[in-house]
Design a protein around this motif. Structure first.
Motif, PDB file in Angstrom:
ATOM      1  N   GLY A  62      33.731 -46.898 -11.747  1.00  0.00           N
ATOM      2  CA  GLY A  62      33.458 -46.592 -13.146  1.00  0.00           C
ATOM      3  C   GLY A  62      34.621 -45.895 -13.819  1.00  0.00           C
ATOM      4  N   ARG A  63      35.221 -44.922 -13.135  1.00  0.00           N
ATOM      5  CA  ARG A  63      36.373 -44.202 -13.716  1.00  0.00           C
ATOM      6  C   ARG A  63      37.577 -45.132 -13.875  1.00  0.00           C
ATOM      7  NH1 ARG A  63      35.603 -38.638 -12.678  1.00  0.00           N
ATOM      8  NH2 ARG A  63      33.438 -38.206 -13.266  1.00  0.00           N
ATOM      9  N   LEU A  64      37.792 -46.004 -12.894  1.00  0.00           N
ATOM     10  CA  LEU A  64      38.916 -46.935 -12.987  1.00  0.00           C
ATOM     11  C   LEU A  64      38.733 -47.889 -14.158  1.00  0.00           C
ATOM     12  CD1 LEU A  64      39.456 -47.774  -9.198  1.00  0.00           C
ATOM     13  CD2 LEU A  64      40.953 -46.402 -10.668  1.00  0.00           C
ATOM     14  N   LEU A  65      37.503 -48.337 -14.379  1.00  0.00           N
ATOM     15  CA  LEU A  65      37.230 -49.223 -15.509  1.00  0.00           C
ATOM     16  C   LEU A  65      37.492 -48.522 -16.840  1.00  0.00           C
ATOM     17  CD1 LEU A  65      33.956 -50.929 -14.231  1.00  0.00           C
ATOM     18  CD2 LEU A  65      36.180 -52.044 -14.519  1.00  0.00           C
ATOM     19  N   LEU A  66      37.123 -47.253 -16.922  1.00  0.00           N
ATOM     20  CA  LEU A  66      37.359 -46.491 -18.149  1.00  0.00           C
ATOM     21  C   LEU A  66      38.847 -46.304 -18.415  1.00  0.00           C
ATOM     22  CD1 LEU A  66      34.566 -43.766 -17.773  1.00  0.00           C
ATOM     23  CD2 LEU A  66      34.652 -45.594 -19.489  1.00  0.00           C
ATOM     24  N   GLU A  67      39.632 -46.327 -17.336  1.00  0.00           N
ATOM     25  CA  GLU A  67      41.091 -46.188 -17.478  1.00  0.00           C
ATOM     26  C   GLU A  67      41.797 -47.536 -17.525  1.00  0.00           C
ATOM     27  OE1 GLU A  67      42.276 -43.776 -14.204  1.00  0.00           O
ATOM     28  OE2 GLU A  67      41.109 -42.022 -14.847  1.00  0.00           O
ATOM     29  N   ASN A  68      41.006 -48.618 -17.631  1.00  0.00           N
ATOM     30  CA  ASN A  68      41.541 -49.992 -17.675  1.00  0.00           C
ATOM     31  C   ASN A  68      42.335 -50.340 -16.421  1.00  0.00           C
ATOM     32  OD1 ASN A  68      40.542 -50.669 -20.304  1.00  0.00           O
ATOM     33  ND2 ASN A  68      42.167 -49.405 -21.195  1.00  0.00           N
ATOM     34  N   ALA A  69      41.961 -49.742 -15.302  1.00  0.00           N
ATOM     35  CA  ALA A  69      42.591 -50.064 -14.019  1.00  0.00           C
ATOM     36  C   ALA A  69      41.733 -51.092 -13.285  1.00  0.00           C
ATOM     37  CB  ALA A  69      42.739 -48.802 -13.177  1.00  0.00           C
ATOM     38  N   ASN A  70      42.324 -51.730 -12.283  1.00  0.00           N
ATOM     39  CA  ASN A  70      41.641 -52.789 -11.538  1.00  0.00           C
ATOM     40  C   ASN A  70      40.746 -52.176 -10.452  1.00  0.00           C
ATOM     41  OD1 ASN A  70      40.818 -55.008 -10.087  1.00  0.00           O
ATOM     42  ND2 ASN A  70      42.871 -55.818  -9.720  1.00  0.00           N
ATOM     43  N   CYS A 104      28.487 -49.569 -12.936  1.00  0.00           N
ATOM     44  CA  CYS A 104      29.461 -48.553 -12.534  1.00  0.00           C
ATOM     45  C   CYS A 104      30.134 -47.911 -13.746  1.00  0.00           C
ATOM     46  CB  CYS A 104      30.522 -49.168 -11.626  1.00  0.00           C
ATOM     47  SG  CYS A 104      29.877 -49.754 -10.044  1.00  0.00           S
ATOM     48  N   LEU A 105      30.363 -48.710 -14.777  1.00  0.00           N
ATOM     49  CA  LEU A 105      31.006 -48.186 -15.986  1.00  0.00           C
ATOM     50  C   LEU A 105      30.181 -47.049 -16.575  1.00  0.00           C
ATOM     51  CD1 LEU A 105      33.277 -48.477 -18.115  1.00  0.00           C
ATOM     52  CD2 LEU A 105      31.751 -50.052 -19.339  1.00  0.00           C
ATOM     53  N   VAL A 106      28.871 -47.225 -16.613  1.00  0.00           N
ATOM     54  CA  VAL A 106      27.991 -46.173 -17.131  1.00  0.00           C
ATOM     55  C   VAL A 106      28.070 -44.930 -16.247  1.00  0.00           C
ATOM     56  CG1 VAL A 106      25.598 -45.548 -17.638  1.00  0.00           C
ATOM     57  CG2 VAL A 106      26.434 -47.845 -18.197  1.00  0.00           C
ATOM     58  N   LEU A 107      28.088 -45.120 -14.951  1.00  0.00           N
ATOM     59  CA  LEU A 107      28.161 -43.981 -14.030  1.00  0.00           C
ATOM     60  C   LEU A 107      29.458 -43.207 -14.209  1.00  0.00           C
ATOM     61  CD1 LEU A 107      26.807 -45.680 -10.775  1.00  0.00           C
ATOM     62  CD2 LEU A 107      25.587 -44.091 -12.274  1.00  0.00           C
ATOM     63  N   GLY A 108      30.537 -43.916 -14.538  1.00  0.00           N
ATOM     64  CA  GLY A 108      31.836 -43.277 -14.690  1.00  0.00           C
ATOM     65  C   GLY A 108      31.923 -42.320 -15.857  1.00  0.00           C
ATOM     66  N   LEU A 109      30.922 -42.319 -16.731  1.00  0.00           N
ATOM     67  CA  LEU A 109      30.921 -41.424 -17.888  1.00  0.00           C
ATOM     68  C   LEU A 109      30.520 -39.996 -17.535  1.00  0.00           C
ATOM     69  CD1 LEU A 109      29.115 -43.823 -20.412  1.00  0.00           C
ATOM     70  CD2 LEU A 109      31.571 -43.283 -20.350  1.00  0.00           C
ATOM     71  N   PHE A 110      29.993 -39.801 -16.332  1.00  0.00           N
ATOM     72  CA  PHE A 110      29.428 -38.505 -15.962  1.00  0.00           C
ATOM     73  C   PHE A 110      30.190 -37.881 -14.794  1.00  0.00           C
ATOM     74  CE2 PHE A 110      26.038 -41.188 -17.631  1.00  0.00           C
ATOM     75  CZ  PHE A 110      25.496 -40.374 -18.626  1.00  0.00           C
ATOM     76  N   PRO A 111      30.097 -36.558 -14.649  1.00  0.00           N
ATOM     77  CA  PRO A 111      30.632 -35.904 -13.441  1.00  0.00           C
ATOM     78  C   PRO A 111      29.906 -36.418 -12.211  1.00  0.00           C
ATOM     79  CG  PRO A 111      30.129 -34.293 -15.153  1.00  0.00           C
ATOM     80  CD  PRO A 111      29.558 -35.591 -15.611  1.00  0.00           C
ATOM     81  N   PHE A 233      35.535 -57.118 -19.049  1.00  0.00           N
ATOM     82  CA  PHE A 233      36.583 -56.670 -18.136  1.00  0.00           C
ATOM     83  C   PHE A 233      37.662 -57.717 -17.884  1.00  0.00           C
ATOM     84  CE2 PHE A 233      32.580 -54.536 -16.734  1.00  0.00           C
ATOM     85  CZ  PHE A 233      32.881 -53.286 -17.255  1.00  0.00           C
ATOM     86  N   GLY A 234      37.503 -58.892 -18.465  1.00  0.00           N
ATOM     87  CA  GLY A 234      38.477 -59.962 -18.267  1.00  0.00           C
ATOM     88  C   GLY A 234      38.042 -60.883 -17.133  1.00  0.00           C
ATOM     89  N   PHE A 235      38.187 -62.188 -17.344  1.00  0.00           N
ATOM     90  CA  PHE A 235      37.700 -63.135 -16.345  1.00  0.00           C
ATOM     91  C   PHE A 235      38.573 -63.168 -15.090  1.00  0.00           C
ATOM     92  CE2 PHE A 235      35.490 -64.587 -20.121  1.00  0.00           C
ATOM     93  CZ  PHE A 235      34.210 -64.816 -19.615  1.00  0.00           C
TER      94      PHE A 235
END
Length: 393
Positions: A62-70, A104-111, A233-235
């Motif tokens: 989730g955190r990686l997705l928020l940072e636009n990482a793979n 996971c993206l939603v989970l990455g929003l929280f501690p 997230f891109g195909f």
């Protein structure tokens, strides 16, 4: 009465014991959790291990997705987890398909511990709702929350922070609703593609029972979920996942995941020291037998809780990749058997299936005795026997 007769009839498990024992197990589970969390410091148990360490893998994605990482770059994924937990043992890798990324993206929003608590609370509520639906459908009057608290895979799932509650809720709930609410059933089964290895038998049973509306709804839901994640997230994310999937196969074959944690036929044979090629050959043979049994049980039949139960028990038998916390799936077939009234051997085998996840990992790790494939096989056998009897009548 001889021991053999007691085991065959299950006479040792009378009504009073059935009432008391689950409450005792539930109490032990609650006390274990209180001790675990009460003795923890900064989210780590008294041995210094991160509580719910498997969940860290999902939060990292989730955190990686928020940072636009793979999220499928294993080195980046591991680096993030080590940054959060420097003493992390092993590598809780992320092999889930892109359908799971939105969760996971939603989970990455929280501690970490807020996300961990929210994840377990919401998925446990979904699992409990599915258990209640089965109990209502089958007129089982026992208090569901007691069985939920007593069932060992519940404790294992909580301590690992795993996805088992969600997968069991989607598959168990979806398969129950096929006959009465086929579209909703299909939506739930389509969402369950986030862990695809447990859905191998579902299309067979749906096709052979003519459950066309469920098939259509499941297909549309799965496609929409895949397309949504591709758009967000891109195909190319699909290519990255497929590339990482080869390492998942290697991790399973090499034992990096830990054969003792796994409950499949393949893993059981590896615990016994069988060669990888032979273990895979036997696994394929068992998978084909399980699939053939589901085909035979479903052929020109109306959908029923019996077919749903057979599919749910067959799911971990048909794949080489299943772990002890995934045994949350077994709660639904056990509810079915309790409702149907026990025949010879069924009460003893049900008790084994209920309690075995407590002992399976330590027995495999320290004793080299893989019990779960045998227990799953016995449970599948008694359900297949019921299918045979239903066909004969």
């Amino acid at each position: 009465m001889r021991l053999w007769e007691h085991l065959r009839r299950g006479s040792f498990l009378d009504r009073e014991r059935v009432r008391i024992y689950p409450r005792l197990l539930a109490g032990l589970s609650l006390v274990s959790l209180l001790i675990l969390f009460g003795s923890s410091q900064s989210g780590r148990d008294r041995f210094g291990h991160l509580i719910g360490s498997d969940f860290l893998s999902f939060l990292a994605v989730g955190r990686l997705l928020l940072e636009n990482a793979n999220p499928y770059d294993a080195s980046t994924h591991l680096a993030f987890m080590r940054e959060f937990a420097p003493n992390l043992e092993g590598y809780p890798a992320f092999f889930y398909p892109p359908q799971f990324l939105a969760f996971c993206l939603v989970l990455g929003l929280f501690p970490y511990f807020v996300a961990y608590t929210l994840w377990l609370a919401t998925t446990a509520a979904a699992y409990l709702a599915a258990l209640r639906a089965w109990s209502r459908e089958l007129d089982l009057l026992s208090p569901v929350w007691v069985w939920f608290a007593a069932f060992p895979p519940v404790l294992i799932t909580i301590t690992h922070g795993q996805t088992s509650f969600l997968i069991a809720a989607l598959l168990g709930g979806g398969l129950l609703l096929v006959g009465k609410r086929p579209v909703l059933a299909g939506v739930l089964l389509g969402l369950a593609t986030i862990k695809p290895q447990f859905g191998l038998l579902v299309p067979l049973a749906l096709l052979l029972t003519g459950s066309w509306r469920t098939i259509a709804a499941a297909g549309i839901t799965a496609f929409a979920l895949a397309a949504l994640n591709g758009l967000v997230f891109g195909f190319d994310i699909w290519r990255d996942w497929l590339s990482l999937s080869s390492s998942a196969q290697s991790a399973m074959t090499s034992g990096a995941i830990g054969y003792g944690k796994m409950v499949s036929v393949f893993a059981g044979l590896k615990v016994l020291g069988v060669s990888t090629s032979l273990a895979y050959a036997v696994q394929i043979g068992v998978s084909l037998i399980v699939a053939a049994t589901v085909v035979w049980a479903s052929w020109r039949k109306a959908w029923s809780p019996l077919i749903a139960s057979l599919v749910l028990v067959g799911a971990p038998l048909a794949t080489p990749f299943a772990l002890d916390y995934d045994m949350a799936l077994l709660a639904f077939p056990l509810i079915f058997l309790a409702h149907a009234g026990y025949r010879d051997w069924e009460k003893t085998i049900s008790l084994l299936a209920f309690t075995a996840p407590v002992f399976a990992r330590p027995l495999a790790h320290f004793g080299g005795i893989p019990i779960m494939p045998l227990v799953l096989g016995l449970l599948f056998w008694i359900l297949a026997r019921r299918s045979r009897d239903a066909t004969a009548s």
